[in-house]
Design an enzyme around this catalytic site. Sequence first.
Site, PDB file in Angstrom:
ATOM      1  N   GLY A 220       0.924  -1.606   0.065  1.00  0.00           N
ATOM      2  CA  GLY A 220       0.395   0.496  -0.037  1.00  0.00           C
ATOM      3  C   GLY A 220       0.837   1.088   0.071  1.00  0.00           C
ATOM      4  O   GLY A 220       2.136   1.065  -0.731  1.00  0.00           O
ATOM      5  N   CYS A 221       0.584   2.132   0.340  1.00  0.00           N
ATOM      6  CA  CYS A 221       1.234   3.284   0.943  1.00  0.00           C
ATOM      7  C   CYS A 221       2.678   3.898   0.647  1.00  0.00           C
ATOM      8  O   CYS A 221       2.420   2.922   2.071  1.00  0.00           O
ATOM      9  CB  CYS A 221       0.224   4.652   1.158  1.00  0.00           C
ATOM     10  SG  CYS A 221       1.036   6.139   1.788  1.00  0.00           S
TER      11      CYS A 221
END
Length: 174
Positions: free
Chosen positions: A10-11
């Site tokens: 993810g981020c």
Amino acid sequence: MTQQAIFAGGCFWCVEAVFNQIKGVEKATSGYINGTTENPTYKEVCTGETGHAEAVKVEFDATVISYEKLLDIFFSIHNPTQLNHQGEDVGTQYRTGIYYLNDEQEQLANKKIAELQPHFAEKIVTEVLPAQTFYPAEDYHQGYLLQNPQNSYCNLVATPKFLKAKVKFEEIWK
């Protein structure tokens, strides 16, 4: 002996922040991997058209922390059953992935997924692929979470993950 590992969960702000606090990790760098565009920018990656994943390259001392322990940390700080998103971050750039640099890393990653799968109701969708070129993200992304703790995204998403990891891995936290 310094080795490298590359993870996408993810981020990259949270993933990088956690790994940079782990004993034995010399440096964690946010960047982009396994896409088709050379030297992509954040703006380009966010379109989803470059094929890159937001990822973190972890440089670590294998005499202090093992690759297997890094895998444990990685799987504890994101949801490996979410395809092409993590929470509200949606797009192929937010996919879950382990990008191996040698056969041993590939084998250990696949073994860890097999060990963890029975503990999840959904299928683990973490891709395990050979690492292609890793491009470091722009400077303002490096150390972002710790430098921008008041950012609303950080407060809502990244900081809670970071604090959870700090408690879970207290014995190896810097």
